[in-house]
Design an enzyme around this catalytic site. Structure first.
Site, mmCIF file in Angstrom:
data_model
loop_
_atom_site.group_PDB
_atom_site.id
_atom_site.type_symbol
_atom_site.label_atom_id
_atom_site.label_comp_id
_atom_site.label_asym_id
_atom_site.label_seq_id
_atom_site.Cartn_x
_atom_site.Cartn_y
_atom_site.Cartn_z
ATOM 1 N N CYS A 105 10.445 -15.232 2.910
ATOM 2 C CA CYS A 105 9.088 -16.214 1.748
ATOM 3 C C CYS A 105 9.259 -17.601 1.588
ATOM 4 O O CYS A 105 8.321 -17.844 0.653
ATOM 5 C CB CYS A 105 9.018 -14.697 0.590
ATOM 6 S SG CYS A 105 8.222 -13.575 1.587
ATOM 7 N N HIS A 246 4.585 -18.361 -5.006
ATOM 8 C CA HIS A 246 4.436 -18.045 -3.639
ATOM 9 C C HIS A 246 3.825 -16.276 -4.481
ATOM 10 O O HIS A 246 3.494 -16.200 -4.745
ATOM 11 C CB HIS A 246 6.034 -16.952 -3.217
ATOM 12 C CG HIS A 246 5.024 -16.366 -2.285
ATOM 13 N ND1 HIS A 246 5.364 -15.704 -1.373
ATOM 14 C CD2 HIS A 246 6.389 -14.609 -2.463
ATOM 15 C CE1 HIS A 246 5.387 -15.273 -0.815
ATOM 16 N NE2 HIS A 246 6.246 -13.851 -1.379
ATOM 17 N N ASN A 276 0.308 -10.255 0.613
ATOM 18 C CA ASN A 276 1.452 -11.205 1.024
ATOM 19 C C ASN A 276 1.556 -11.660 2.498
ATOM 20 O O ASN A 276 2.130 -10.676 2.795
ATOM 21 C CB ASN A 276 2.993 -10.788 -0.179
ATOM 22 C CG ASN A 276 4.427 -11.574 0.152
ATOM 23 O OD1 ASN A 276 4.143 -12.783 0.505
ATOM 24 N ND2 ASN A 276 5.061 -10.863 -0.782
HETATM 25 O O1 UT7 Z 1 8.137 -11.950 -0.903
HETATM 26 C C1 UT7 Z 1 9.391 -11.247 -0.743
HETATM 27 C C2 UT7 Z 1 8.997 -11.063 -2.402
HETATM 28 N N1 UT7 Z 1 8.561 -9.926 -3.248
HETATM 29 C C3 UT7 Z 1 8.206 -9.143 -3.956
HETATM 30 O O2 UT7 Z 1 8.648 -10.418 -4.971
HETATM 31 C C4 UT7 Z 1 7.931 -8.303 -4.217
HETATM 32 C C5 UT7 Z 1 8.484 -8.185 -5.699
HETATM 33 N N2 UT7 Z 1 8.133 -6.238 -6.010
HETATM 34 C C6 UT7 Z 1 6.692 -6.394 -6.844
HETATM 35 O O3 UT7 Z 1 5.692 -6.542 -6.803
HETATM 36 C C7 UT7 Z 1 6.776 -4.092 -7.352
HETATM 37 O O4 UT7 Z 1 7.831 -4.222 -7.482
HETATM 38 C C8 UT7 Z 1 5.975 -3.574 -6.269
HETATM 39 C C9 UT7 Z 1 4.247 -4.175 -6.438
HETATM 40 C C10 UT7 Z 1 6.729 -3.889 -4.447
HETATM 41 C C11 UT7 Z 1 5.700 -2.286 -7.153
HETATM 42 O O5 UT7 Z 1 5.564 -2.681 -7.930
HETATM 43 P P1 UT7 Z 1 6.732 -1.693 -9.106
HETATM 44 O O6 UT7 Z 1 5.852 -1.758 -10.360
HETATM 45 O O7 UT7 Z 1 8.077 -2.491 -8.967
HETATM 46 O O8 UT7 Z 1 6.618 -0.510 -8.693
HETATM 47 P P2 UT7 Z 1 7.522 1.145 -8.819
HETATM 48 O O9 UT7 Z 1 8.090 0.645 -6.569
HETATM 49 O O10 UT7 Z 1 8.547 0.643 -9.885
HETATM 50 O O11 UT7 Z 1 6.952 1.673 -8.401
HETATM 51 C C12 UT7 Z 1 6.255 3.338 -9.963
HETATM 52 C C13 UT7 Z 1 5.970 4.040 -8.838
HETATM 53 C C14 UT7 Z 1 6.648 4.754 -8.132
HETATM 54 O O12 UT7 Z 1 5.542 6.699 -8.511
HETATM 55 P P3 UT7 Z 1 6.855 7.141 -10.216
HETATM 56 O O13 UT7 Z 1 8.814 7.473 -9.177
HETATM 57 O O14 UT7 Z 1 6.982 6.467 -10.877
HETATM 58 O O15 UT7 Z 1 6.412 8.263 -10.062
HETATM 59 C C15 UT7 Z 1 6.642 4.926 -6.825
HETATM 60 O O16 UT7 Z 1 6.361 5.899 -6.124
HETATM 61 O O17 UT7 Z 1 4.380 3.320 -8.372
HETATM 62 C C16 UT7 Z 1 4.527 4.610 -7.022
HETATM 63 N N3 UT7 Z 1 4.137 3.844 -5.786
HETATM 64 C C17 UT7 Z 1 2.537 3.965 -5.491
HETATM 65 N N4 UT7 Z 1 1.740 4.350 -5.427
HETATM 66 C C18 UT7 Z 1 0.343 4.250 -5.826
HETATM 67 C C19 UT7 Z 1 4.690 2.771 -4.971
HETATM 68 N N5 UT7 Z 1 3.363 1.886 -3.688
HETATM 69 C C20 UT7 Z 1 2.781 3.025 -4.369
HETATM 70 C C21 UT7 Z 1 1.299 2.669 -4.121
HETATM 71 N N6 UT7 Z 1 0.676 3.594 -4.055
HETATM 72 N N7 UT7 Z 1 0.900 1.920 -2.680
#
Ligand code: UT7
Length: 320
Positions: A105, A246, A276
């Protein structure tokens, strides 16, 4: 500047029919509403050619005046030949050098630094830099933690030699931390894990990301390199007209704005419409911001990116 985005849209509602997710989760956790999807026959080089032709027309030069092509992509047409070479042929050009760079990225800010130095070193006059990403070709459509995030797009700039001081690229800072590469990667298809029946069955040709870990480092590194770049160029945050970050997550952009002490209103954001698109987010967002009149000649524009590798960087531009 030139941008190409495919016509086909994939909305949050569409994604709820593919995986266990909701419009509410995607909007509140990422800020995204829809993204664009390339056609099956559309390769990264096809999108790159459309963006490049638009950038060359916008620059008011002929394509024959381009003397170097650089492409950034994590979804190249092939491992080799490079997508830059494929693009060169699609533009009907010959002889001029063409190569790809791999910085995920951060590819666009990496290319800007490379092109800047090649222009300043004296041998080149017009460098075409293109980011083209068909991320939907490497997304695992069964993994809700990643498939809701990515889209397809291409963005191109023509960077030209300029003898005026204090305009154009004023400074650039790049960084990387290879020890974290495993947190955001495409495991199979290279020499470590060549393609096999098992790699296909186990979706190892798809992008994998440890989102939470990536999030924290993205905020820290983008904020840090922007701050260091402004200091190096002796510019205060107040003097920056707009920031083109980004477009990975609205919450990341919000946190970077707070860390830098630059109001969020100065940050240009279009991830709600495109998701993204890896290295293509910056040229796409910057062209849109320019078309909307968010910056004009004489203004300072700050670009910053973070991506797999890990890689990161920032570029400060005084628009001419
Ligand atoms: O471009 C390259 C660089 N990339 C980035 O910079 C991306 C960086 N990361 C992020 O933007 C975020 O970490 C994400 C958007 C990918 C995820 O958000 P988060 O707030 O960090 O969520 P998480 O991974 O901690 O997941 C929280 C909860 C989990 O459920 P439990 O374990 O709390 O029950 C996940 O299973 O959300 C759940 N979850 C979803 N629920 C509904 C993960 N993806 C989804 C989804 N829909 N699509």
């Amino acid at each position: 500047m030139g941008v190409y985005t495919p016509e086909r849209r994939l909305t949050n509602a569409d994604l709820t029919r593919l995986v266990d997710t909701s419009d509410e989760w995607i909007r509140t956790r990422t800020g995204m509403i829809e993204r664009r999807i390339a056609e099956p026959h559309e390769a990264a080089s096809d999108m790159a050619a459309k963006a490049a032709e638009r950038a060359i027309a916008d620059a008011g030069i002929t394509k024959e005046e381009i003397d170097l092509i650089i492409v950034a992509t994590i979804t190249p047409d092939h491992a080799f030949p490079s997508t830059a070479c494929v693009l060169q042929a699609k533009l009907g050009l010959t002889d001029i050098p063409a190569f790809d760079i791999s910085a995920a990225c951060s590819g666009f800010v990496y290319m800007m630094q490379v092109a800047n130095h090649m222009l300043r070193a004296g041998d080149y006059r017009n460098v075409l830099i293109v980011s083209s990403e068909k991320l939907t070709s490497i997304v695992d459509w069964e993994d809700r933690s990643t498939c809701v995030l990515f889209g397809d797009a291409a963005g191109a700039f023509v960077l030209s030699k300029c003898s005026e001081p204090y305009v154009g690229i004023l400074g650039n800072i790049l960084g990387a931390d290879g020890s974290c590469g495993y947190l955001l990667k495409l495991p199979a298809g290279g020499s470590v894990m060549p393609a096999s029946y098992e790699t296909v069955v186990n979706s190892q040709h798809c992008l994998k990301m440890a989102g939470k870990e990536v999030f924290k480092v993205a905020v820290r590194t983008m904020s840090d390199c922007c701050r260091r770049l402004l200091e190096k160029c002796n510019i205060s945050p107040d003097e920056v007209k707009c920031v083109i970050p980004h477009q990975a997550n609205l919450r990341i952009i919000d946190a970077v704005a707070r860390h830098l002490g630059i109001p969020l209103e100065k940050f240009c954001i279009n991830l709600q419409n495109y998701g993204n698109t890896s290295s293509a987010t910056i040229p796409n967002c910057m062209k849109e911001a320019y078309d909307q009149g968010r910056f004009k000649a004489g203004d300072l524009v700050l670009l910053t990116a973070f991506g797999g590798g890990f890689t990161w960087g920032a570029t400060l531009i005084r628009w001419k």
